[in-house]
Design a protein around this motif. Structure first.
Motif, PDB file in Angstrom:
ATOM      1  N   LEU A 406       0.909  -1.391  -0.066  1.00 39.55           N
ATOM      2  CA  LEU A 406       0.055   0.028   0.071  1.00 39.55           C
ATOM      3  C   LEU A 406       0.827   1.227   0.026  1.00 39.55           C
ATOM      4  O   LEU A 406       2.018   1.201   0.952  1.00 39.55           O
ATOM      5  CB  LEU A 406      -0.970  -0.189   1.197  1.00 39.55           C
ATOM      6  N   PHE A 407       0.626   2.143  -0.823  1.00 35.31           N
ATOM      7  CA  PHE A 407       1.417   3.247  -0.909  1.00 35.31           C
ATOM      8  C   PHE A 407       0.838   4.476  -1.001  1.00 35.31           C
ATOM      9  O   PHE A 407      -0.578   4.670  -0.908  1.00 35.31           O
ATOM     10  CB  PHE A 407       2.387   3.475  -2.147  1.00 35.31           C
ATOM     11  N   THR A 411       3.185  15.144   1.496  1.00 38.07           N
ATOM     12  CA  THR A 411       3.919  16.311   1.633  1.00 38.07           C
ATOM     13  C   THR A 411       4.315  16.702   3.105  1.00 38.07           C
ATOM     14  O   THR A 411       5.238  17.098   3.603  1.00 38.07           O
ATOM     15  CB  THR A 411       3.756  17.571   0.860  1.00 38.07           C
ATOM     16  N   ARG A 412       3.110  16.310   3.861  1.00 36.20           N
ATOM     17  CA  ARG A 412       3.190  16.840   5.090  1.00 36.20           C
ATOM     18  C   ARG A 412       2.918  15.950   6.322  1.00 36.20           C
ATOM     19  O   ARG A 412       3.231  16.341   7.543  1.00 36.20           O
ATOM     20  CB  ARG A 412       2.380  17.976   5.303  1.00 36.20           C
ATOM     21  N   THR A 413       2.652  14.738   5.893  1.00 34.56           N
ATOM     22  CA  THR A 413       2.273  13.845   6.906  1.00 34.56           C
ATOM     23  C   THR A 413       3.101  12.495   7.052  1.00 34.56           C
ATOM     24  O   THR A 413       2.595  11.630   7.478  1.00 34.56           O
ATOM     25  CB  THR A 413       0.720  13.653   6.598  1.00 34.56           C
ATOM     26  N   SER A 414       4.425  12.832   6.621  1.00 41.25           N
ATOM     27  CA  SER A 414       5.149  11.569   6.496  1.00 41.25           C
ATOM     28  C   SER A 414       5.474  10.746   7.937  1.00 41.25           C
ATOM     29  O   SER A 414       5.356   9.757   7.929  1.00 41.25           O
ATOM     30  CB  SER A 414       6.737  12.060   6.058  1.00 41.25           C
ATOM     31  N   GLY A 421       4.131   2.194  10.312  1.00 41.23           N
ATOM     32  CA  GLY A 421       4.655   1.098   9.487  1.00 41.23           C
ATOM     33  C   GLY A 421       5.001   1.387   7.987  1.00 41.23           C
ATOM     34  O   GLY A 421       5.217   0.356   7.412  1.00 41.23           O
ATOM     35  N   PHE A 422       4.761   2.650   7.713  1.00 39.63           N
ATOM     36  CA  PHE A 422       5.266   2.910   6.410  1.00 39.63           C
ATOM     37  C   PHE A 422       6.614   3.089   6.239  1.00 39.63           C
ATOM     38  O   PHE A 422       7.076   3.853   7.065  1.00 39.63           O
ATOM     39  CB  PHE A 422       4.425   4.137   5.790  1.00 39.63           C
ATOM     40  N   VAL A 446       7.273   9.459  -1.122  1.00 39.44           N
ATOM     41  CA  VAL A 446       6.451   8.245  -1.536  1.00 39.44           C
ATOM     42  C   VAL A 446       6.666   7.405  -0.268  1.00 39.44           C
ATOM     43  O   VAL A 446       7.791   7.091   0.198  1.00 39.44           O
ATOM     44  CB  VAL A 446       7.041   7.451  -2.494  1.00 39.44           C
ATOM     45  N   PHE A 447       5.719   6.869   0.551  1.00 42.33           N
ATOM     46  CA  PHE A 447       5.805   5.696   1.441  1.00 42.33           C
ATOM     47  C   PHE A 447       4.915   4.663   1.169  1.00 42.33           C
ATOM     48  O   PHE A 447       3.772   4.741   0.702  1.00 42.33           O
ATOM     49  CB  PHE A 447       5.205   6.447   2.750  1.00 42.33           C
TER      50      PHE A 447
END
Ligand SMILES: CC(C)(COP(=O)(O)OP(=O)(O)OC[C@H]1O[C@@H](n2cnc3c(N)ncnc32)[C@H](O)[C@@H]1OP(=O)(O)O)[C@@H](O)C(=O)NCCC(=O)NCCS
Length: 451
Positions: A406-407, A411-414, A421-422, A446-447
């Protein structure tokens, strides 16, 4: 470069890697440490854990939890030890799981076993050898007559004799002990106001303690992973309603049934989370506490009532939720038409007719991937776990589609995603079709999370 130089360089880079890994790991754990400080955990385990030689490792982990400010109540069982005593004394009775009729002889064996186990646990907490996990640990473990018991009585014509149930607990004194940093230890023997002793079931005792203390967690340590999905993987989270369906289904082993029914009962009576964690895995209690997905099964109250698939009638409300975030640049502008076209990808949170959260899941099944997008909880409702609930729901939906990864683009919620777990990836990790639409000027990160 000669052979020695190469070896030195390899050793250096290995130790740099170790350092980097250690620091990253320590930082990842930090949010959980902050979260759990001051929380109350009830840890229940059967006598099997002691018989299998897992007590010392458990005490090392518990002393760490205690040092991190988690308040602990331990509840031990003694079934194999009581059975062993009965066998040695030549009695034919053997105890199974749960509450069973208890003869006078069996009660004597239960008292002996409880005394011995209590001393073993006190001894284990008294260790402090240098260079062991117990070095510098000064933990006091306190037991006492905190439990008032009552007889089970006669059920379906069977006299349960000295088998008892918890009638009440002295929560105030237990609370004062754990508040000042000591650990409470409960053995499965309780006393009635007449001074009579009763043999209690560990599961009943632990559940009652968790409810009486309104604990944040009740953790049962079990012999193995006992609640598995159809594909054999451990069910990491179960809504209480689903746990109750499983219990009614009659497919669970006796052990799994007993632990899960008590976990469900605890959650129903106000314990925030109940976990079944295998003690056979070293450090399992740490993994369950300090990693997002854990290694056991967590039962939570069913909070999914507000969740449903979006319909075309929800488009207006979704646009309203998204608009402010599009304006401030948190989300990429989509436009109403796109949302209308893709509305079947959306799930919404609705309460009393108000849509207060949403998320979209767009599958790329050829590559076993899916994108989670538009994850929003209205600012007035944030911070209450609704975002987490939307994520878990999306993960379950994606898994059911056969998605392996799942990706998200953010920009602001990393950090929110990292805590859950990302892991950061790159544009090249995205499905080909998604790469083509990647907006380079936004430069989103990208996470990716493996499901
Ligand atoms: C991200 C979001 C969906 C989380 O919803 P939520 O219901 O508040 O989430 P939870 O209650 O499960 O989690 C709250 C925790 O996340 C933290 N958090 C919120 N936004 C965060 C961010 N941008 N980065 C890191 N942590 C964040 C909160 O501080 C809180 O931490 P705490 O539990 O230690 O107090 C919500 O903040 C939101 O709608 N944000 C704006 C939209 C957005 O950024 N969406 C992601 C698009 S890629």
């Amino acid at each position: 470069m000669n052979h020695n130089d190469i070896e030195t360089r390899v050793a250096q880079s290995a130790s740099e890697l170790d350092h980097a890994q250690f620091v990253r790991w320590f930082r990842e754990v930090a949010p959980y440490v902050h979260d759990f400080r001051g929380n109350t955990f009830i840890i229940g385990f059967g006598g099997e854990l002691i018989r299998d030689g897992a007590l010392n490792a458990l005490i090392h982990d518990l002393s760490l939890l205690s040092a991190l400010g988690i308040k602990l109540v331990l509840v031990h069982g003694s079934r194999p030890q009581v059975n062993e005593q009965l066998r040695l004394k030549g009695y034919p009775t053997q105890f199974g799981r749960g509450i069973e009729p208890t003869s006078a002889e069996a009660l004597e064996c239960a008292k002996e076993a409880a005394g011995e186990i209590r001393l073993d646990i006190e001894a284990a907490f008294s260790q402090g050898l240098p260079n062991t996990p117990m070095s510098h640990a000064q933990i006091r473990i306190i037991s006492g007559n905190f439990v008032t018991a009552m007889p089970v009585g006669i059920v379906d014509g069977v006299d349960y004799q000295h088998a008892g149930k918890v009638r009440k607990m002295d929560a105030a004194i237990m609370r004062s002990i754990i508040d000042e940093g000591s650990i409470v230890l409960l053995s499965p023997v309780g006393f009635s106001p007449t001074g009579e002793a009763f043999n209690l079931a560990m599961e009943d005792l632990a559940t009652s303690a968790a409810v009486a203390l309104r604990a944040e967690k009740l953790i049962f340590l079990t012999q193995g992973p006992i609640v598995c999905a159809e594909d054999g993987t451990v069910d990491s989270e179960l809504a209480r309603e689903d746990a109750d369906k499983l219990l009614a289904g009659g497919t669970l082993s006796e052990d799994a049934h007993s632990f899960l029914s008590h976990a469900s009962l605890a959650v129903k009576r106000g314990v925030a989370r109940a976990h079944l964690v295998p003690y056979t895995l070293d450090g399992s209690i740490l993994l369950e506490t300090f990693t997002h997905d854990g290694v056991g099964t967590m039962v939570v109250e069913n909070t999914l009532d507000d969740l449903r698939d979006a319909t075309i009638d929800d488009v207006g409300a979704i646009v309203q939720l998204i608009e402010p975030l599009e304006k401030d640049g948190t989300l990429v502008p989509r436009g109403r038409a796109t949302i209308e076209r893709e509305v079947e990808n959306f799930t919404v949170l609705e309460h009393d007719g108000v849509i207060y959260g949403c998320v979209a899941l767009k599958p790329y099944l050829d590559e076993g991937m899916a994108e989670m997008a538009c994850l929003i909880v209205h600012p007035e409702w944030q911070g209450a776990g609704e975002g987490e609930m939307l994520l878990r729901h999306t993960e379950a939906r994606a898994r059911a589609m056969g998605v392996k990864r799942l990706f998200v683009l953010t920009t602001r919620t990393s950090h929110w995603f990292m805590k859950r777990g990302f892991v950061q990836g790159g544009v090249a990790d995205l499905p080909k079709e998604r790469q083509a639409h990647y907006n380079r000027s936004r430069n989103s990160m990208v996470f990716i999370k493996r499901l």
